[in-house]
Enzyme design. Sequence first.
Site, PDB file in Angstrom:
ATOM      1  N   ARG A 216     -21.155 -36.173 -23.530  1.00  0.00           N
ATOM      2  CA  ARG A 216     -22.294 -35.303 -23.262  1.00  0.00           C
ATOM      3  C   ARG A 216     -23.190 -35.959 -22.222  1.00  0.00           C
ATOM      4  O   ARG A 216     -23.211 -37.183 -22.069  1.00  0.00           O
ATOM      5  CB  ARG A 216     -23.084 -35.054 -24.549  1.00  0.00           C
ATOM      6  CG  ARG A 216     -22.270 -34.415 -25.676  1.00  0.00           C
ATOM      7  CD  ARG A 216     -23.103 -34.317 -26.947  1.00  0.00           C
ATOM      8  NE  ARG A 216     -22.372 -33.696 -28.037  1.00  0.00           N
ATOM      9  CZ  ARG A 216     -21.661 -34.358 -28.953  1.00  0.00           C
ATOM     10  NH1 ARG A 216     -21.604 -35.697 -28.900  1.00  0.00           N
ATOM     11  NH2 ARG A 216     -21.022 -33.716 -29.915  1.00  0.00           N
ATOM     12  N   LYS A 240     -24.394 -37.514 -31.423  1.00  0.00           N
ATOM     13  CA  LYS A 240     -25.314 -36.803 -32.306  1.00  0.00           C
ATOM     14  C   LYS A 240     -25.373 -37.496 -33.664  1.00  0.00           C
ATOM     15  O   LYS A 240     -24.361 -37.950 -34.194  1.00  0.00           O
ATOM     16  CB  LYS A 240     -24.858 -35.361 -32.478  1.00  0.00           C
ATOM     17  CG  LYS A 240     -25.023 -34.514 -31.225  1.00  0.00           C
ATOM     18  CD  LYS A 240     -24.658 -33.065 -31.482  1.00  0.00           C
ATOM     19  CE  LYS A 240     -24.909 -32.195 -30.259  1.00  0.00           C
ATOM     20  NZ  LYS A 240     -24.554 -30.786 -30.499  1.00  0.00           N
ATOM     21  N   HIS A 310     -21.912 -30.042 -19.056  1.00  0.00           N
ATOM     22  CA  HIS A 310     -21.174 -29.585 -20.232  1.00  0.00           C
ATOM     23  C   HIS A 310     -19.898 -28.859 -19.817  1.00  0.00           C
ATOM     24  O   HIS A 310     -18.898 -28.878 -20.534  1.00  0.00           O
ATOM     25  CB  HIS A 310     -22.055 -28.678 -21.096  1.00  0.00           C
ATOM     26  CG  HIS A 310     -21.754 -28.785 -22.562  1.00  0.00           C
ATOM     27  ND1 HIS A 310     -22.002 -29.925 -23.290  1.00  0.00           N
ATOM     28  CD2 HIS A 310     -21.197 -27.903 -23.427  1.00  0.00           C
ATOM     29  CE1 HIS A 310     -21.633 -29.739 -24.544  1.00  0.00           C
ATOM     30  NE2 HIS A 310     -21.138 -28.529 -24.649  1.00  0.00           N
ATOM     31  N   ARG A 313     -17.395 -31.426 -19.415  1.00  0.00           N
ATOM     32  CA  ARG A 313     -16.917 -31.822 -20.750  1.00  0.00           C
ATOM     33  C   ARG A 313     -15.866 -30.823 -21.230  1.00  0.00           C
ATOM     34  O   ARG A 313     -14.819 -31.206 -21.762  1.00  0.00           O
ATOM     35  CB  ARG A 313     -18.116 -31.884 -21.692  1.00  0.00           C
ATOM     36  CG  ARG A 313     -17.798 -32.186 -23.165  1.00  0.00           C
ATOM     37  CD  ARG A 313     -19.125 -32.368 -23.894  1.00  0.00           C
ATOM     38  NE  ARG A 313     -19.027 -32.260 -25.339  1.00  0.00           N
ATOM     39  CZ  ARG A 313     -18.757 -33.277 -26.140  1.00  0.00           C
ATOM     40  NH1 ARG A 313     -18.508 -34.469 -25.626  1.00  0.00           N
ATOM     41  NH2 ARG A 313     -18.717 -33.114 -27.451  1.00  0.00           N
ATOM     42  N   HIS A 336     -16.865 -34.669 -32.034  1.00  0.00           N
ATOM     43  CA  HIS A 336     -17.140 -33.509 -32.884  1.00  0.00           C
ATOM     44  C   HIS A 336     -17.031 -33.905 -34.357  1.00  0.00           C
ATOM     45  O   HIS A 336     -16.065 -34.555 -34.753  1.00  0.00           O
ATOM     46  CB  HIS A 336     -16.138 -32.379 -32.602  1.00  0.00           C
ATOM     47  CG  HIS A 336     -16.367 -31.691 -31.301  1.00  0.00           C
ATOM     48  ND1 HIS A 336     -15.386 -30.984 -30.629  1.00  0.00           N
ATOM     49  CD2 HIS A 336     -17.478 -31.588 -30.526  1.00  0.00           C
ATOM     50  CE1 HIS A 336     -15.869 -30.482 -29.515  1.00  0.00           C
ATOM     51  NE2 HIS A 336     -17.141 -30.834 -29.430  1.00  0.00           N
ATOM     52  N   TYR A 345     -11.218 -25.081 -27.609  1.00  0.00           N
ATOM     53  CA  TYR A 345     -10.483 -25.409 -26.394  1.00  0.00           C
ATOM     54  C   TYR A 345      -9.032 -24.941 -26.460  1.00  0.00           C
ATOM     55  O   TYR A 345      -8.408 -24.730 -25.426  1.00  0.00           O
ATOM     56  CB  TYR A 345     -10.557 -26.912 -26.129  1.00  0.00           C
ATOM     57  CG  TYR A 345     -11.976 -27.370 -25.966  1.00  0.00           C
ATOM     58  CD1 TYR A 345     -12.715 -27.021 -24.846  1.00  0.00           C
ATOM     59  CD2 TYR A 345     -12.612 -28.121 -26.950  1.00  0.00           C
ATOM     60  CE1 TYR A 345     -14.029 -27.410 -24.697  1.00  0.00           C
ATOM     61  CE2 TYR A 345     -13.924 -28.519 -26.813  1.00  0.00           C
ATOM     62  CZ  TYR A 345     -14.633 -28.154 -25.690  1.00  0.00           C
ATOM     63  OH  TYR A 345     -15.939 -28.536 -25.562  1.00  0.00           O
TER      64      TYR A 345
END
Length: 364
Positions: A216, A240, A310, A313, A336, A345
């Site tokens: 990110r 995150k 993004h 990404r 993730h 994806y």
Amino acid sequence: MREAVDDFAGHLAAVRNRSAHTVRAYVGDVVSLLDHARRMGCAELPELDLAVLRSWLAKQRTTGAARTSLARRAASARTFSAWAHRTGLLPADVAGALSSPRAHRDLPTVLRADQAAALVEAPGRFAAVPPSPPAEDDSRPSSPAGDGSGPSSPDGEDSRPSSPDGKGSRPTTPTGDGSGPGSPGSSGPPAADGVAEAVLLRDRALLELLYGTGVRISEACGLDVADVDHARRVVRVFGKGGRERAVPYGVPAQRALDEWLRHGRPALAAPHSRDALLLGARGGRLNPTTARRIVGGYAAGTGLPPISPHGLRHSAATHLLEGGADLRAVQELLGHSSLASTQIYTHVSVERLRAAYRQAHPRA
């Protein structure tokens, strides 16, 4: 109620380890909810009930809030209600039964492999042209993309806003700090040339990192020099929730990073740079907003479709899967927490297969 909101913000930051952006979003939603409840006659927090929550969401819907925004606001309400019940501020978890619309997930925009290669190599093409001197007026960046680096904030982050993207015209310099390539044959003072070359090396390192690792933009800008393991070609990333992961990068990114660290970063480094890996033109840590403008500026200057960090990404993840990478491995690389986030994806790849089938099969 104000005290409850402050305590909830502290809980999100200290206990749940949410990012500052998430805390701001959730607290803003809760403030909006409590303001609505007060207008409906709820003088105290314990008077909050499911009917008020549903009324609040309905009002958000009538004012044009998107499904994704409604889903997040419902999640904010559920998190706040559960916390308030655990701490004794609410007699019951009133939002436990609150439903929210399922957010519509659009397929992400991705570049083709050749387009991604053209984007990450764009700073090298600009470097072939002698740079013009930096702009004299620090308050007016000369480029659509904008470096955004100005007087640094106490934490060493570049904070000066940049001008908006100039759509439809090739930017004078994609980095936009007044130090990019000028017209052929132009020349500037040696110090200015040094900064311009350093900025181009930084841009190449940034683009190679974003596409080569799929991190990110906030993760890339948050990297320190010590987070790069040159021997193993791995970067240590804090994602995150403060989750740490190791992400490998390839030989092109290794070359770009080596050039940046040897020749680019020393030219921009200042006492307030501290250990930041990527720097703005005035030495502060590169700002994510600025980095987005850099990516957009190079995409426009190279004639590519509009793309964001993004989007790079998304492109990296899609190209990994199309190259045969395991879905679980891609999940780890992207950071993730759920495999469901990575499965989007696979949908992109299926759409590409369908497009190829429609174009090539005689009975499509």
